[in-house]
Design a protein around this motif. Structure first.
Motif, mmCIF file in Angstrom:
data_model
loop_
_atom_site.group_PDB
_atom_site.id
_atom_site.type_symbol
_atom_site.label_atom_id
_atom_site.label_comp_id
_atom_site.label_asym_id
_atom_site.label_seq_id
_atom_site.Cartn_x
_atom_site.Cartn_y
_atom_site.Cartn_z
ATOM 1 N N GLN A 1 5.364 -20.184 -8.562
ATOM 2 C CA GLN A 1 4.267 -19.971 -7.608
ATOM 3 C C GLN A 1 4.734 -19.026 -6.508
ATOM 4 O O GLN A 1 5.890 -19.081 -6.083
ATOM 5 N N VAL A 2 3.852 -18.148 -6.095
ATOM 6 C CA VAL A 2 4.153 -17.164 -5.062
ATOM 7 C C VAL A 2 3.513 -17.598 -3.755
ATOM 8 O O VAL A 2 2.350 -17.990 -3.716
ATOM 9 N N HIS A 3 4.281 -17.517 -2.674
ATOM 10 C CA HIS A 3 3.747 -17.799 -1.337
ATOM 11 C C HIS A 3 3.724 -16.519 -0.537
ATOM 12 O O HIS A 3 4.703 -15.754 -0.543
ATOM 13 N N LEU A 4 2.616 -16.258 0.142
ATOM 14 C CA LEU A 4 2.449 -15.048 0.945
ATOM 15 C C LEU A 4 2.223 -15.468 2.395
ATOM 16 O O LEU A 4 1.245 -16.138 2.701
ATOM 17 N N ALA A 5 3.137 -15.053 3.273
ATOM 18 C CA ALA A 5 3.049 -15.391 4.692
ATOM 19 C C ALA A 5 2.652 -14.153 5.483
ATOM 20 O O ALA A 5 3.400 -13.183 5.542
ATOM 21 N N GLU A 6 1.471 -14.191 6.064
ATOM 22 C CA GLU A 6 0.923 -13.045 6.785
ATOM 23 C C GLU A 6 1.123 -13.206 8.288
ATOM 24 O O GLU A 6 1.150 -14.316 8.812
ATOM 25 N N SER A 7 1.195 -12.082 8.964
ATOM 26 C CA SER A 7 1.210 -12.080 10.424
ATOM 27 C C SER A 7 0.630 -10.768 10.919
ATOM 28 O O SER A 7 0.504 -9.798 10.160
ATOM 29 N N GLY A 8 0.290 -10.757 12.195
ATOM 30 C CA GLY A 8 -0.270 -9.553 12.793
ATOM 31 C C GLY A 8 -1.771 -9.660 12.941
ATOM 32 O O GLY A 8 -2.346 -10.742 12.885
ATOM 33 N N GLY A 9 -2.397 -8.503 13.108
ATOM 34 C CA GLY A 9 -3.832 -8.455 13.290
ATOM 35 C C GLY A 9 -4.209 -8.731 14.734
ATOM 36 O O GLY A 9 -3.397 -8.631 15.640
ATOM 37 N N GLY A 10 -5.472 -9.059 14.957
ATOM 38 C CA GLY A 10 -5.948 -9.347 16.302
ATOM 39 C C GLY A 10 -7.070 -8.420 16.714
ATOM 40 O O GLY A 10 -7.865 -7.973 15.886
ATOM 41 N N LEU A 11 -7.097 -8.110 18.015
ATOM 42 C CA LEU A 11 -8.175 -7.323 18.597
ATOM 43 C C LEU A 11 -7.651 -5.987 19.104
ATOM 44 O O LEU A 11 -6.594 -5.938 19.748
ATOM 45 N N ALA A 12 -8.374 -4.922 18.827
ATOM 46 C CA ALA A 12 -8.021 -3.602 19.317
ATOM 47 C C ALA A 12 -9.285 -2.842 19.675
ATOM 48 O O ALA A 12 -10.367 -3.139 19.153
ATOM 49 N N GLU A 13 -9.150 -1.884 20.547
ATOM 50 C CA GLU A 13 -10.269 -1.008 20.869
ATOM 51 C C GLU A 13 -10.341 0.124 19.849
ATOM 52 O O GLU A 13 -9.336 0.448 19.214
ATOM 53 N N PRO A 14 -11.499 0.728 19.696
ATOM 54 C CA PRO A 14 -11.584 1.909 18.821
ATOM 55 C C PRO A 14 -10.557 2.961 19.222
ATOM 56 O O PRO A 14 -10.369 3.243 20.411
ATOM 57 N N GLY A 15 -9.869 3.486 18.210
ATOM 58 C CA GLY A 15 -8.797 4.428 18.450
ATOM 59 C C GLY A 15 -7.442 3.794 18.631
ATOM 60 O O GLY A 15 -6.424 4.507 18.667
ATOM 61 N N GLY A 16 -7.407 2.489 18.726
ATOM 62 C CA GLY A 16 -6.168 1.768 18.916
ATOM 63 C C GLY A 16 -5.426 1.506 17.614
ATOM 64 O O GLY A 16 -5.819 2.002 16.546
ATOM 65 N N SER A 17 -4.356 0.710 17.729
ATOM 66 C CA SER A 17 -3.499 0.416 16.575
ATOM 67 C C SER A 17 -3.215 -1.069 16.468
ATOM 68 O O SER A 17 -3.165 -1.781 17.483
ATOM 69 N N LEU A 18 -3.043 -1.503 15.257
ATOM 70 C CA LEU A 18 -2.591 -2.847 14.945
ATOM 71 C C LEU A 18 -1.706 -2.766 13.716
ATOM 72 O O LEU A 18 -1.763 -1.791 12.964
ATOM 73 N N SER A 19 -0.909 -3.812 13.509
ATOM 74 C CA SER A 19 -0.086 -3.853 12.305
ATOM 75 C C SER A 19 -0.166 -5.227 11.668
ATOM 76 O O SER A 19 -0.407 -6.235 12.343
ATOM 77 N N LEU A 20 0.015 -5.246 10.370
ATOM 78 C CA LEU A 20 0.033 -6.459 9.573
ATOM 79 C C LEU A 20 1.334 -6.510 8.797
ATOM 80 O O LEU A 20 1.884 -5.468 8.419
ATOM 81 N N TYR A 93 -8.430 -9.477 6.687
ATOM 82 C CA TYR A 93 -7.515 -8.776 5.791
ATOM 83 C C TYR A 93 -6.673 -9.797 5.033
ATOM 84 O O TYR A 93 -6.043 -10.682 5.636
ATOM 85 N N TYR A 94 -6.639 -9.648 3.718
ATOM 86 C CA TYR A 94 -5.927 -10.571 2.846
ATOM 87 C C TYR A 94 -4.771 -9.854 2.162
ATOM 88 O O TYR A 94 -4.963 -8.820 1.510
ATOM 89 N N CYS A 95 -3.592 -10.424 2.288
ATOM 90 C CA CYS A 95 -2.440 -9.907 1.560
ATOM 91 C C CYS A 95 -2.516 -10.389 0.111
ATOM 92 O O CYS A 95 -2.985 -11.512 -0.157
ATOM 93 N N THR A 96 -2.064 -9.542 -0.788
ATOM 94 C CA THR A 96 -2.041 -9.918 -2.189
ATOM 95 C C THR A 96 -0.766 -9.441 -2.846
ATOM 96 O O THR A 96 -0.137 -8.485 -2.378
ATOM 97 N N LEU A 97 -0.377 -10.101 -3.901
ATOM 98 C CA LEU A 97 0.747 -9.687 -4.732
ATOM 99 C C LEU A 97 0.401 -10.035 -6.165
ATOM 100 O O LEU A 97 -0.052 -11.154 -6.442
ATOM 101 N N TYR A 98 0.605 -9.074 -7.078
ATOM 102 C CA TYR A 98 0.305 -9.333 -8.485
ATOM 103 C C TYR A 98 1.189 -8.459 -9.348
ATOM 104 O O TYR A 98 1.773 -7.476 -8.877
#
Length: 117
Positions: A1-20, A93-98
């Motif tokens: 079984q594969v486990h995927l641990a996500e982090s990041g995201g949130g709120l940004a203004e248009p033109g801004g940046s975020l990372s996942l 946003y959903y992380c995936t692995l296959y």
């Protein structure tokens, strides 16, 4: 079984940046694809960006030139750097692995990205 641990995201203004980020563990296929799909309210889930452990990358047209996907840590962690964000990037946003050549069948819990002024 594969486990995927996500982090990041949130709120940004248009033109801004975020990372996942997404860290995979468990029984990972030897040849595999990691990436993100997203789903906005009332819309179907769509592919955003994927990267194989051979380094092959694919982006949906709407994020090309703005988002960058890459893998590190023995290729079991993937990152999505999102720049020049637009309101229409708002989604879960959903992380995936296959396995390479297959279809997404393992998902993270999802992380909210909201772009708003």
């Amino acid at each position: 079984q594969v486990h995927l641990a996500e982090s990041g995201g949130g709120l940004a203004e248009p033109g801004g940046s975020l990372s996942l980020s997404c860290a995979a563990s468990g029984n990972i296929p030897g040849f595999n694809v990691m990436g993100w799909y997203r789903q906005a309210p009332g819309k179907e889930r769509e592919m955003v960006a994927t990267v194989t452990n051979g380094g092959s990358i694919n982006y949906v047209d709407s994020v090309k030139g703005r988002f960058t996907i890459f893998r590190e840590n023995g290729w079991n962690t993937a990152y999505l750097q999102m720049n020049s964000l637009k309101v229409e990037d708002t989604a879960v946003y959903y992380c995936t692995l296959y396995a390479t050549g297959g279809a997404p069948d393992r998902w993270g819990l999802g992380t909210q990205v909201t772009v708003s002024s």
